[in-house]
Design a protein around this motif. Sequence first.
Motif, short mmCIF file in Angstrom:
data_model
loop_
_atom_site.label_atom_id
_atom_site.label_comp_id
_atom_site.label_asym_id
_atom_site.label_seq_id
_atom_site.Cartn_x
_atom_site.Cartn_y
_atom_site.Cartn_z
N ARG A 83 0.79 -1.20 0.06
CA ARG A 83 -0.01 -0.10 0.04
C ARG A 83 0.94 1.34 -0.05
N TYR A 84 1.57 1.49 -1.21
CA TYR A 84 2.53 2.35 -1.18
C TYR A 84 2.29 3.79 -1.11
N THR A 85 1.15 4.17 -1.68
CA THR A 85 0.62 5.47 -1.44
C THR A 85 0.49 5.89 -0.02
N GLU A 86 -0.53 4.95 0.58
CA GLU A 86 -0.71 5.24 1.98
C GLU A 86 0.58 5.50 2.88
N ALA A 87 1.53 4.58 2.54
CA ALA A 87 2.82 4.26 3.30
C ALA A 87 3.72 5.84 3.06
N ILE A 88 3.77 6.40 1.90
CA ILE A 88 4.40 7.73 1.41
C ILE A 88 3.67 8.68 2.50
N SER A 89 2.50 8.69 2.40
CA SER A 89 1.80 9.78 3.29
C SER A 89 2.14 9.62 4.56
N CYS A 90 2.35 8.60 5.26
CA CYS A 90 2.65 8.21 6.57
C CYS A 90 4.08 8.76 6.83
N LEU A 91 5.01 8.32 5.99
CA LEU A 91 6.36 8.70 6.01
C LEU A 91 6.58 10.25 5.82
N GLU A 92 5.80 10.64 4.89
CA GLU A 92 5.91 12.16 5.00
C GLU A 92 5.47 13.15 6.22
N ASN A 93 4.66 12.48 6.94
CA ASN A 93 4.30 13.01 8.23
C ASN A 93 5.57 12.89 9.37
N ALA A 94 6.16 11.51 9.16
CA ALA A 94 7.34 11.22 9.82
C ALA A 94 8.50 12.31 9.59
N ILE A 95 8.75 12.49 8.27
CA ILE A 95 9.89 13.35 7.87
C ILE A 95 9.35 14.95 8.15
N GLU A 96 8.14 15.35 8.04
CA GLU A 96 7.76 16.67 8.50
C GLU A 96 8.01 16.88 9.75
N ILE A 97 7.98 15.72 10.91
CA ILE A 97 8.16 15.98 12.18
C ILE A 97 9.81 16.06 12.62
#
Length: 126
Positions: A83-97
Amino acid sequence: YNKGWILDELGNYQEAIVCYDKALALNPPSALLESFWNNKGFALRQLDRYDEAIQCYDRAIEINPLDMNAWNNKGAALNRLLRYTEAISCLENAIEIDESFANPWSHKGYALSRLGKLTESIYCLN
């Protein structure tokens, strides 16, 4: 909780999950509760129980939306479920933090590569 963490380190994930469940049943303060959910999710992920792991990460994120580890771990679990698109969204949240945290960059690069976005993937992996 500490026993669960040590069991995780030893690769005894099923036993670690039992410890985390016992710790969660004690209704600990929210700061600890966040860690318990995240660590239980990690153990579940190691057992390829990705959907259950994601539920744990969601609980940690509900407690603290700025928990970069929970966002990163959720993204890694979503990658395993393709579920790569969903994964990217979560990972972008981590990167933003915390953009200096390397793990979400690596997981995001992997997800982008699986979606055929190789140029973007290389950027993440640099």
